[in-house]
Design a protein around this motif. Structure first.
Motif, PDB file in Angstrom:
ATOM      1  N   ALA A 198       0.848  -1.198   0.000  1.00 27.11           N
ATOM      2  CA  ALA A 198       0.000   0.000   0.000  1.00 27.11           C
ATOM      3  C   ALA A 198       0.881   1.245   0.000  1.00 27.11           C
ATOM      4  O   ALA A 198       1.815   1.350   0.800  1.00 27.11           O
ATOM      5  CB  ALA A 198      -0.917   0.005   1.222  1.00 27.11           C
ATOM      6  N   VAL A 199       0.591   2.167  -0.905  1.00 31.84           N
ATOM      7  CA  VAL A 199       1.373   3.399  -1.043  1.00 31.84           C
ATOM      8  C   VAL A 199       0.514   4.578  -0.608  1.00 31.84           C
ATOM      9  O   VAL A 199      -0.616   4.732  -1.064  1.00 31.84           O
ATOM     10  CB  VAL A 199       1.831   3.610  -2.505  1.00 31.84           C
ATOM     11  N   ARG A 200       1.049   5.396   0.256  1.00 30.62           N
ATOM     12  CA  ARG A 200       0.287   6.539   0.760  1.00 30.62           C
ATOM     13  C   ARG A 200       0.019   7.555  -0.340  1.00 30.62           C
ATOM     14  O   ARG A 200       0.714   7.611  -1.350  1.00 30.62           O
ATOM     15  CB  ARG A 200       1.032   7.215   1.911  1.00 30.62           C
ATOM     16  N   SER A 201      -0.982   8.371  -0.115  1.00 25.66           N
ATOM     17  CA  SER A 201      -1.422   9.361  -1.098  1.00 25.66           C
ATOM     18  C   SER A 201      -0.306  10.331  -1.460  1.00 25.66           C
ATOM     19  O   SER A 201       0.384  10.862  -0.585  1.00 25.66           O
ATOM     20  CB  SER A 201      -2.614  10.155  -0.540  1.00 25.66           C
ATOM     21  N   PHE A 202      -0.120  10.541  -2.764  1.00 21.74           N
ATOM     22  CA  PHE A 202       0.857  11.529  -3.212  1.00 21.74           C
ATOM     23  C   PHE A 202       0.419  12.931  -2.800  1.00 21.74           C
ATOM     24  O   PHE A 202       1.232  13.804  -2.565  1.00 21.74           O
ATOM     25  CB  PHE A 202       0.990  11.471  -4.737  1.00 21.74           C
ATOM     26  N   LYS A 215       5.724   8.796 -10.317  1.00 18.67           N
ATOM     27  CA  LYS A 215       6.473   7.901 -11.202  1.00 18.67           C
ATOM     28  C   LYS A 215       7.445   7.038 -10.401  1.00 18.67           C
ATOM     29  O   LYS A 215       7.528   5.823 -10.587  1.00 18.67           O
ATOM     30  CB  LYS A 215       7.226   8.724 -12.247  1.00 18.67           C
ATOM     31  N   VAL A 216       8.193   7.673  -9.507  1.00 19.05           N
ATOM     32  CA  VAL A 216       9.168   6.942  -8.691  1.00 19.05           C
ATOM     33  C   VAL A 216       8.469   5.955  -7.769  1.00 19.05           C
ATOM     34  O   VAL A 216       8.919   4.813  -7.597  1.00 19.05           O
ATOM     35  CB  VAL A 216      10.025   7.939  -7.867  1.00 19.05           C
ATOM     36  N   SER A 217       7.357   6.357  -7.175  1.00 14.45           N
ATOM     37  CA  SER A 217       6.635   5.482  -6.254  1.00 14.45           C
ATOM     38  C   SER A 217       6.101   4.240  -6.960  1.00 14.45           C
ATOM     39  O   SER A 217       6.143   3.140  -6.407  1.00 14.45           O
ATOM     40  CB  SER A 217       5.481   6.240  -5.592  1.00 14.45           C
ATOM     41  N   LYS A 218       5.597   4.409  -8.173  1.00 13.60           N
ATOM     42  CA  LYS A 218       5.090   3.263  -8.922  1.00 13.60           C
ATOM     43  C   LYS A 218       6.214   2.293  -9.268  1.00 13.60           C
ATOM     44  O   LYS A 218       6.059   1.074  -9.170  1.00 13.60           O
ATOM     45  CB  LYS A 218       4.370   3.730 -10.184  1.00 13.60           C
ATOM     46  N   TRP A 219       7.349   2.858  -9.663  1.00 12.88           N
ATOM     47  CA  TRP A 219       8.500   2.004  -9.964  1.00 12.88           C
ATOM     48  C   TRP A 219       8.957   1.264  -8.710  1.00 12.88           C
ATOM     49  O   TRP A 219       9.237   0.069  -8.746  1.00 12.88           O
ATOM     50  CB  TRP A 219       9.642   2.861 -10.524  1.00 12.88           C
ATOM     51  N   ARG A 220       9.012   2.007  -7.601  1.00 15.89           N
ATOM     52  CA  ARG A 220       9.474   1.399  -6.348  1.00 15.89           C
ATOM     53  C   ARG A 220       8.505   0.320  -5.861  1.00 15.89           C
ATOM     54  O   ARG A 220       8.916  -0.733  -5.375  1.00 15.89           O
ATOM     55  CB  ARG A 220       9.633   2.472  -5.281  1.00 15.89           C
ATOM     56  N   ALA A 221       7.198   0.559  -5.988  1.00 19.41           N
ATOM     57  CA  ALA A 221       6.193  -0.421  -5.560  1.00 19.41           C
ATOM     58  C   ALA A 221       6.338  -1.725  -6.343  1.00 19.41           C
ATOM     59  O   ALA A 221       6.295  -2.814  -5.779  1.00 19.41           O
ATOM     60  CB  ALA A 221       4.791   0.154  -5.744  1.00 19.41           C
ATOM     61  N   GLU A 222       6.539  -1.595  -7.649  1.00 18.96           N
ATOM     62  CA  GLU A 222       6.716  -2.786  -8.479  1.00 18.96           C
ATOM     63  C   GLU A 222       7.974  -3.541  -8.091  1.00 18.96           C
ATOM     64  O   GLU A 222       7.991  -4.774  -8.032  1.00 18.96           O
ATOM     65  CB  GLU A 222       6.783  -2.380  -9.951  1.00 18.96           C
ATOM     66  N   VAL A 265      -0.860  -4.082  -5.620  1.00 14.09           N
ATOM     67  CA  VAL A 265      -0.447  -2.804  -5.039  1.00 14.09           C
ATOM     68  C   VAL A 265      -1.622  -1.839  -5.127  1.00 14.09           C
ATOM     69  O   VAL A 265      -2.408  -1.880  -6.077  1.00 14.09           O
ATOM     70  CB  VAL A 265       0.795  -2.222  -5.764  1.00 14.09           C
ATOM     71  N   ILE A 266      -1.767  -1.005  -4.133  1.00 12.95           N
ATOM     72  CA  ILE A 266      -2.803   0.019  -4.136  1.00 12.95           C
ATOM     73  C   ILE A 266      -2.140   1.359  -3.823  1.00 12.95           C
ATOM     74  O   ILE A 266      -1.286   1.449  -2.940  1.00 12.95           O
ATOM     75  CB  ILE A 266      -3.925  -0.311  -3.121  1.00 12.95           C
TER      76      ILE A 266
END
Length: 316
Positions: A199-203, A227-234, A258-259
């Protein structure tokens, strides 16, 4: 005798219905072929409240009542231990690999469980609440003490309505989350599906704070962070999935999810567990912040509060 090359589990029970529910969960979730288990009860020779009474005449007059209670309680606990062992045997556990112990209270129930856990165990299992459960309480007093003090072993906190079956592994890229596979591959049945979830917190939360570099346009920083967060989550999901594979968990059992844009990671984790009908959430004791002064991380502590009725496995 417990065998050195098998995983050793300490199941701490108090004789309550919740503790029996915990035993049924263990019977359905754990791998009978690789688990040695001790069903461990700390027997308090005095009823609740009697330790607060001074040894005065009133106590002395009631000593016969205390002895009668003790005899009755011991009988009930032994019957519980026999039933718990029979439940595990019926589910395929080798009765020679199941030990039962009615342990005389020494320094305190939680302290005695912690002392026993130091005797070469690989995991501890407890019920979320026990005999003294107070309506509305999130964790029982013993469970709370174990969560905060039993910090060197994986701890399974089993809710009253926890169902064996699919699990949600909430990962964050920390060292603790990379250890999930090594533990789960040894203890959980080979047929259990596992979702690796991040889970990624709100940008948008970042926009609530003043930029450190004023000349960088807010919109540019938001887009770059996304962009960085999506790459890092993957990358986190792939890395954790690879560690599960290395530990011997078949790729076919693993799904990745991932959410983004969540305001609370703990709530997002519990919500996903409800949506996916996962009876078990697996988390690291601490996350990326890894503040050693605190026995448990903020997100994990919140999940323990929110995940009523579920099982939360806290991995160190």
């Amino acid at each position: 005798m417990m065998t050195a090359n098998r995983i050793k589990v300490l199941a701490a029970v108090d004789g309550s219905d919740r503790a029996m529910s915990m035993i049924r969960y263990v019977a359905g979730q754990f791998q009978p072929g690789s688990v040695d288990i001790k069903i461990f009860n700390v027997h308090d020779q005095l009823p609740d409240g009697f330790r607060d009474i001074d040894k005065d005449l009133d106590f002395l007059f009631r000593i016969s009542e205390v002895k009668a209670w003790d005899v009755t309680r011991r009988k009930q606990v032994r019957q519980f231990l026999d039933k718990a062992k029979a439940t595990l045997v019926k589910s395929g556990f080798d009765q020679e690999k199941i030990m039962v112990e009615l342990h005389e209270r020494s320094t305190g129930i939680a302290r005695d469980i912690i002392a026993e856990a130091k005797n070469g165990y690989d995991a501890v299992v407890i019920a979320r609440r026990g005999l003294g459960a107070i309506k509305g309480m999130i964790l029982g007093s013993v469970a709370s003490k174990l969560v905060n003090n039993l910090t060197w072993l994986p701890l399974w906190v089993v809710g009253k309505n926890a169902k064996p079956g699919p699990m949600l592994a909430a990962v964050d890229g920390s060292e603790n989350s990379l250890r999930f596979g090594a533990h789960l591959s040894r203890i959980v049945k080979d047929s259990v599906p596992i979702e690796v979830f991040h889970a990624v917190r709100s940008f948008g939360l970042a926009n609530q704070y003043t930029l450190l570099v004023d000349e960088v346009p807010p919109l540019f920083q938001y887009q770059e962070s996304e962009k960085v967060s999506k790459w890092r989550a993957e990358d986190i999901l792939n890395q954790c999935s690879e560690e599960f594979n290395k530990a011997g968990i078949d790729q076919g059992r693993i799904t990745k999810n991932v959410i983004f844009d969540v305001s609370s990671r703990a709530k997002a984790i519990v919500d996903r567990a409800h949506q996916g009908r996962y009876g078990t959430i697996v988390m690291g004791r601490r996350g990326l912040s890894d503040i050693r002064e605190f026995p448990i991380g903020r997100v994990t502590a919140k999940v323990l509060q929110l995940a009523k009725g579920m099982t939360v496995c806290v991995v160190n």
